[in-house]
Enzyme design. Structure first.
Site, PDB file in Angstrom:
ATOM      1  CG  ASP A  64      -2.047   0.984   1.105  1.00 55.48           C
ATOM      2  OD1 ASP A  64      -3.211   0.538   0.969  1.00 55.48           O
ATOM      3  OD2 ASP A  64      -1.794   2.208   1.144  1.00 55.48           O
ATOM      4  CB  ILE A  65       0.864   4.213  -2.219  1.00 52.63           C
ATOM      5  CG1 ILE A  65       1.967   5.087  -2.778  1.00 52.63           C
ATOM      6  CG2 ILE A  65      -0.395   5.027  -1.946  1.00 52.63           C
ATOM      7  CD1 ILE A  65       1.674   5.625  -4.172  1.00 52.63           C
ATOM      8  CG  ASN A  70     -12.360  -0.459   3.727  1.00 52.45           C
ATOM      9  OD1 ASN A  70     -12.772  -0.852   4.813  1.00 52.45           O
ATOM     10  ND2 ASN A  70     -11.212   0.184   3.590  1.00 52.45           N
ATOM     11  CD  GLN A  74     -14.795  -0.650  -2.760  1.00 48.99           C
ATOM     12  OE1 GLN A  74     -15.934  -0.908  -2.358  1.00 48.99           O
ATOM     13  NE2 GLN A  74     -14.216  -1.323  -3.740  1.00 48.99           N
ATOM     14  CG  HIS A  94      -8.491  -2.871  -2.385  1.00 41.85           C
ATOM     15  ND1 HIS A  94      -9.394  -2.213  -3.199  1.00 41.85           N
ATOM     16  CD2 HIS A  94      -8.427  -2.150  -1.244  1.00 41.85           C
ATOM     17  CE1 HIS A  94      -9.839  -1.141  -2.569  1.00 41.85           C
ATOM     18  NE2 HIS A  94      -9.277  -1.078  -1.371  1.00 41.85           N
ATOM     19  CG  HIS A  98      -6.929  -2.611   3.157  1.00 39.61           C
ATOM     20  ND1 HIS A  98      -6.198  -1.463   2.935  1.00 39.61           N
ATOM     21  CD2 HIS A  98      -8.139  -2.397   2.589  1.00 39.61           C
ATOM     22  CE1 HIS A  98      -6.944  -0.596   2.271  1.00 39.61           C
ATOM     23  NE2 HIS A  98      -8.126  -1.134   2.046  1.00 39.61           N
TER      24      HIS A  98
HETATM   25  P1  AMP Z   1      -9.715   1.565   0.138  1.00 32.90           P
HETATM   26  O1  AMP Z   1      -9.841   2.870   0.876  1.00 32.90           O
HETATM   27  O2  AMP Z   1     -10.165   0.368   0.918  1.00 32.90           O
HETATM   28  O3  AMP Z   1     -10.337   1.638  -1.257  1.00 32.90           O
HETATM   29  O4  AMP Z   1      -8.165   1.336  -0.056  1.00 32.90           O
HETATM   30  C1  AMP Z   1      -7.438   1.867  -1.127  1.00 32.90           C
HETATM   31  C2  AMP Z   1      -5.996   1.766  -0.743  1.00 32.90           C
HETATM   32  O5  AMP Z   1      -5.227   1.918  -1.911  1.00 32.90           O
HETATM   33  C3  AMP Z   1      -5.533   2.847   0.254  1.00 32.90           C
HETATM   34  O6  AMP Z   1      -5.033   2.214   1.436  1.00 32.90           O
HETATM   35  C4  AMP Z   1      -4.455   3.601  -0.518  1.00 32.90           C
HETATM   36  O7  AMP Z   1      -3.388   4.011   0.304  1.00 32.90           O
HETATM   37  C5  AMP Z   1      -4.032   2.574  -1.549  1.00 32.90           C
HETATM   38  N1  AMP Z   1      -3.465   3.121  -2.787  1.00 32.90           N
HETATM   39  C6  AMP Z   1      -3.935   4.156  -3.509  1.00 32.90           C
HETATM   40  N2  AMP Z   1      -3.167   4.350  -4.603  1.00 32.90           N
HETATM   41  C7  AMP Z   1      -2.194   3.408  -4.554  1.00 32.90           C
HETATM   42  C8  AMP Z   1      -1.078   3.083  -5.396  1.00 32.90           C
HETATM   43  N3  AMP Z   1      -0.807   3.767  -6.529  1.00 32.90           N
HETATM   44  N4  AMP Z   1      -0.287   2.044  -5.034  1.00 32.90           N
HETATM   45  C9  AMP Z   1      -0.538   1.348  -3.901  1.00 32.90           C
HETATM   46  N5  AMP Z   1      -1.565   1.599  -3.072  1.00 32.90           N
HETATM   47  C10 AMP Z   1      -2.382   2.618  -3.394  1.00 32.90           C
END
Ligand code: AMP
Ligand code: ZN
Length: 112
Positions: free
Chosen positions: A31-32, A85, A92, A98, A100
């Site tokens: 995760d970024i 989520n 989400q 995805h 986590h």
């Molecule tokens: P959600 O809020 O459950 O949709 O989670 C989305 C997740 O994606 C968040 O924890 C972000 O930090 C992560 N995210 C967003 N952009 C990227 C990216 N380019 N690479 C890796 N993780 C990302």
């Protein structure tokens, strides 16, 4: 591949990601913006919006669950939390399913 889907672009290699592990059906990457010392996302390579759609494909659901387990083993996590989520009101933000996978610190419930 769905146009303008960030995670489809990661699967396609069009957006960079730090890949942890993968197989034919799923991809695990960091995760970024990590919320724990270990924070990895496990996604199906095929675009699915959420866990409701995953439930309609039991073979892929099994593959994603196996991917979560394989990723946790690969990272040497003795304990971890898995969160899906579903829906914007639940947090989400990316509408490509995805999981986590969070660990590396005490993950006792409730979070704090
Ligand atoms: P959600 O809020 O459950 O949709 O989670 C989305 C997740 O994606 C968040 O924890 C972000 O930090 C992560 N995210 C967003 N952009 C990227 C990216 N380019 N690479 C890796 N993780 C990302
Ligand atoms: Zn997608």
């Amino acid at each position: 591949m769905v146009q303008d889907c960030l995670f489809c672009k990661i699967v396609a290699g069009e957006v960079p990601a730090t890949v942890v592990l993968e197989d034919a059906d799923w991809l695990a990457f960091e995760d970024i913006a990590p919320k724990a010392p270990v924070h990895v996302l496990v996604i199906p390579k095929r675009h699915l919006v959420d866990i409701g759609e995953l439930g309609a494909d039991p073979a892929l659901a099994a593959a994603v669950v196996a991917g979560i387990g394989a990723t946790a083993r690969h990272l040497g996590l003795p304990a971890f939390r898995t969160v899906f989520n579903t829906g914007a009101e639940a947090g989400q933000a990316v509408f490509h399913l995805h999981a986590h996978v969070l660990g590396g610190r005490s993950m006792n419930w409730p979070p704090g």
